[in-house]
Design an enzyme around this catalytic site. Structure first.
Site, PDB file in Angstrom:
ATOM      1  N   HIS A  76      -1.353   3.417   4.602  1.00 35.42           N
ATOM      2  CA  HIS A  76      -2.381   4.145   3.854  1.00 35.42           C
ATOM      3  C   HIS A  76      -2.555   5.522   4.474  1.00 35.42           C
ATOM      4  O   HIS A  76      -2.510   5.672   5.689  1.00 35.42           O
ATOM      5  CB  HIS A  76      -3.703   3.362   3.916  1.00 35.42           C
ATOM      6  CG  HIS A  76      -4.750   3.824   2.956  1.00 35.42           C
ATOM      7  ND1 HIS A  76      -5.312   5.077   3.002  1.00 35.42           N
ATOM      8  CD2 HIS A  76      -5.344   3.177   1.912  1.00 35.42           C
ATOM      9  CE1 HIS A  76      -6.204   5.187   2.037  1.00 35.42           C
ATOM     10  NE2 HIS A  76      -6.245   4.050   1.358  1.00 35.42           N
ATOM     11  N   ASP A 114       1.409  -0.233  -5.097  1.00 36.12           N
ATOM     12  CA  ASP A 114       0.183  -0.048  -5.865  1.00 36.12           C
ATOM     13  C   ASP A 114       0.043   1.354  -6.454  1.00 36.12           C
ATOM     14  O   ASP A 114      -0.426   1.519  -7.577  1.00 36.12           O
ATOM     15  CB  ASP A 114      -1.049  -0.418  -5.038  1.00 36.12           C
ATOM     16  CG  ASP A 114      -1.191   0.389  -3.749  1.00 36.12           C
ATOM     17  OD1 ASP A 114      -0.279   1.175  -3.423  1.00 36.12           O
ATOM     18  OD2 ASP A 114      -2.214   0.216  -3.054  1.00 36.12           O
ATOM     19  N   HIS A 115       0.448   2.386  -5.730  1.00 39.43           N
ATOM     20  CA  HIS A 115       0.337   3.758  -6.223  1.00 39.43           C
ATOM     21  C   HIS A 115       1.176   4.666  -5.336  1.00 39.43           C
ATOM     22  O   HIS A 115       1.753   4.227  -4.343  1.00 39.43           O
ATOM     23  CB  HIS A 115      -1.122   4.225  -6.258  1.00 39.43           C
ATOM     24  CG  HIS A 115      -1.841   4.085  -4.937  1.00 39.43           C
ATOM     25  ND1 HIS A 115      -1.668   4.971  -3.893  1.00 39.43           N
ATOM     26  CD2 HIS A 115      -2.729   3.149  -4.494  1.00 39.43           C
ATOM     27  CE1 HIS A 115      -2.406   4.597  -2.862  1.00 39.43           C
ATOM     28  NE2 HIS A 115      -3.068   3.494  -3.201  1.00 39.43           N
ATOM     29  N   THR A 154      -5.771   1.820  -5.536  1.00 39.04           N
ATOM     30  CA  THR A 154      -5.447   0.417  -5.280  1.00 39.04           C
ATOM     31  C   THR A 154      -6.241  -0.516  -6.175  1.00 39.04           C
ATOM     32  O   THR A 154      -5.705  -1.510  -6.687  1.00 39.04           O
ATOM     33  CB  THR A 154      -5.706   0.063  -3.803  1.00 39.04           C
ATOM     34  OG1 THR A 154      -4.913   0.902  -2.965  1.00 39.04           O
ATOM     35  CG2 THR A 154      -5.348  -1.391  -3.520  1.00 39.04           C
ATOM     36  N   GLU A 179       0.811  -1.212   0.000  1.00 38.11           N
ATOM     37  CA  GLU A 179       0.000   0.000   0.000  1.00 38.11           C
ATOM     38  C   GLU A 179       0.852   1.274   0.000  1.00 38.11           C
ATOM     39  O   GLU A 179       1.706   1.476   0.876  1.00 38.11           O
ATOM     40  CB  GLU A 179      -0.924  -0.001   1.216  1.00 38.11           C
ATOM     41  CG  GLU A 179      -1.696   1.274   1.434  1.00 38.11           C
ATOM     42  CD  GLU A 179      -2.656   1.593   0.307  1.00 38.11           C
ATOM     43  OE1 GLU A 179      -2.702   2.768  -0.093  1.00 38.11           O
ATOM     44  OE2 GLU A 179      -3.348   0.674  -0.165  1.00 38.11           O
TER      45      GLU A 179
END
Length: 449
Positions: free
Chosen positions: A211, A270-271, A96, A54
Site C-alpha cells: 500500500h 484491487d486497484h 479497495t 493490494e
C-alpha cells in the site's frame, strides 16, 4: 458530505418499484450465459479463499529487474492456474472498498464517493448472503481497524458472518510496517483462524503491505529498489516482491492447515498502485518514450488468478473486469446466477461478451479502446476513427447509469420483495464464531459493530 448524503437520501425516498423496469430490460438484452460443461461445478462444495492483492498491477508480473523476477511465486502459480490476461480494475474513489463492493455484488461503484460509506444500509444480494443459501459460512480477514471504510457496518449488511479485524491479530512494532501488520505474519495468523471456521466457507483476505507509500523494513526487501526519479515507483517494486513472498506463505500455511486440497484460491488486484504522477519514470521502466492514453488504460490491468488444486489451468485472453468475478466464482461452485441486477458475466461461459467498462467511462472491447474522448485500435494502440467506438459507447454509458440508479434508489429491495424476501436473510451476528475459534478478545472484541 451533508449535501451529497441528503441528495442520495432523497433519491431513495422517491424511488419506486417501477424504476427498476428499465434496468431489468437493459440487462435482459444480454445473452443468457451458456454453462461450460467441464468447469460448471468443478469446485462444488470447496472453500473459497479470495485474496485482495493490494495495489497490484499486472505490469510487474512475469517481469525481471536486475536479473531477478519481481513476482517469482505468482509467475509459477499462473502456469498452474486460470490466468485472465486482460482483466481490469473498475474502482473509483473508494479504491479497495470499491473493489470489494464490485466483487461481492457485480455492480459498479459510484462516480464519486464510496458505496461503503454512502449506501451501507442498502439492500444487496451479495456473495455472502447468496452462498449462505448453499451452506457457506463467510468471513473477512483484515488486520486493520474495523471501522476503516465503514467495513464493520457494510460487512454485516452484505451477510458476512465474521469479521476478523485488528483486535483479533497479534500486532507489534516488529511485525508491522506502514499501514499495519505485514502480510506474511498476517497470513500465518489468519490461516490458523480460518482452520476453525465451519466448512465450506467463503473467506476474503485483504492484504496491506503493498500500500502507498510502499514502506518496507530492510530485512523484508527480497529485491533491490528500482533506480528512477520516482521514489514511489522505486519502493513499489520491493513491496510487490514482498507481497509475492507473502502469497507463497499463504499457500504453504493452507497446506499445513489441511485447507489446500478442498479450497479454490481466487487472487485479484484491487486497484492501481502507481498513479499518472509517476508516468515519466514508468515509461522508462516499461521501455517506452512516454505513457499515452492508450498505455494508461493498459496499466489499469490487474491480476485475476483462479487456482483449483488438482486441476490444470490455462491462460485466458477474454476481456473482463472485477464486475465479472461474482458470476465466474458461482459458475465454478455449480451455482447458476439469478436473473437479477448483476452487470457481470461468467468469464468461463462460452458465449459471454468480452469487454470491460471502467468507472470513468473508458472501455475496452476486442477491437477498440476508448478513453479521454478518443478511440484507439486495440491491436496497434494507434488512434482510429471515433465511429468505431461510438456503437459501444452508448452501451457503456447506459450500463454505468443503470448501476448508479440501482444504488442511488436502493432498487434491489424491490427485487427481493417480489421474491418474497422482503426481510433480510437470517445471518449470524458479527460476534458469532464456531466453537474453539481464535477470538482472543472474546465476544466483546467486535462490540459496537
Amino acid at each position: 458530505d451533508i449535501v451529497v448524503n441528503s441528495r442520495m437520501t432523497t433519491k431513495k425516498v422517491f424511488a419506486r418499484s417501477k424504476d427498476i423496469v428499465d434496468a431489468q430490460s437493459f440487462l435482459r438484452q444480454q445473452p443468457k450465459p451458456v454453462l461450460d460443461p467441464e468447469l460448471f461445478g468443478a469446485a462444488r462444495g470447496r472453500n473459497v479463499i479470495l485474496v485482495s492483492l493490494e495495489s497490484l498491477q499486472s505490469f510487474v508480473l512475469e517481469r525481471e529487474l536486475y536479473g531477478q523476477e519481481i513476482t517469482p511465486f505468482l509467475n509459477d502459480l499462473i502456469e498452474d492456474s486460470f490466468y485472465f490476461e486482460n482483466f481490469y480494475h473498475q474502482t473509483g474513489q473508494g479504491k479497495t472498498s470499491d473493489a470489494e463492493f464490485i466483487l461481492d455484488n457485480s455492480l459498479y461503484p459510484l462516480p464519486s464517493g464510496a458505496v461503503y460509506f454512502t449506501h451501507a444500509q442498502n439492500t444487496y444480494e451479495a456473495m455472502p448472503s447468496l452462498l449462505k443459501e448453499h451452506g457457506y459460512y463467510s468471513a473477512v480477514f483484515h488486520a486493520n481497524d474495523k471501522t476503516f471504510w465503514n467495513r464493520d457496518l457494510m460487512y454485516q449488511n452484505l451477510g458476512y458472518d465474521r469479521f476478523f479485524s485488528l483486535p483479533d491479530f497479534e500486532v507489534d512494532e516488529e511485525n508491522s510496517v506502514g499501514w499495519g501488520l505485514k502480510d506474511i505474519p498476517f497470513f500465518e495468523q489468519s490461516i490458523k483462524m480460518a482452520q476453525e471456521l465451519p466448512q465450506p466457507f467463503y473467506g476474503k483476505w485483504i492484504t496491506l503491505t503493498n500500500h502507498y507509500p510502499f514502506e518496507l523494513d530492510e530485512e523484508d526487501k527480497f529485491i533491490p529498489e528500482y533506480d528512477s526519479n520516482s521514489g514511489t515507483l522505486n519502493r513499489y517494486v520491493t513491496t510487490v516482491r514482498y507481497l509475492d513472498e507473502a502469497i507463497k506463505r499463504l499457500f504453504e500455511e493452507a497446506k499445513e492447515a489441511g485447507l489446500y486440497d478442498n479450497s479454490i484460491f481466487v487472487l485479484y488486484g484491487d486497484h492501481y498502485g502507481i498513479s499518472s504522477n509517476h508516468y515519466r519514470s514508468m515509461a522508462r521502466f516499461l521501455g517506452k518514450e512516454e505513457i499515452s492514453p492508450f498505455d494508461h488504460i493498459q496499466l489499469q490491468k490487474v491480476p485475476f488468478i483462479i487456482h483449483i488444486p488438482g486441476m490444470e489451468g490455462r491462460r485466458i485472453e477474454t476481456i473482463g473486469g472485477q464486475v465479472d468475478v461474482k458470476p465466474t466464482i458461482l459458475h465454478l461452485l455449480g451455482i447458476e446466477s439469478r436473473q437479477g441486477l448483476n452487470f457481470g458475466h461468467d468469464l468461463f461461459s462460452p458465449n459471454h461478451p468480452s469487454y470491460a467498462i471502467l468507472r470513468d467511462g473508458s472501455f475496452i472491447t476486442e477491437q477498440v479502446v476508448y478513453t479521454e474522448n478518443a478511440c484507439f485500435d486495440r491491436a496497434t494502440g494507434e488512434p482510429t476513427d471515433e465511429a468505431k467506438c461510438e456503437s459501444f459507447r452508448e452501451h457503456a454509458v447506459q450500463e454505468l447509469k443503470f448501476s448508479d440508479e440501482i444504488i442511488y434508489g436502493d432498487l434491489m429491495r424491490f427485487i427481493l420483495d417480489d421474491a418474497d424476501q422482503s426481510s433480510p436473510l437470517p445471518r449470524l451476528s458479527m460476534h458469532d464464531l464456531p466453537p474453539n475459534s481464535h477470538d482472543k478478545e472474546g465476544k466483546d472484541s467486535n462490540k459496537g459493530s
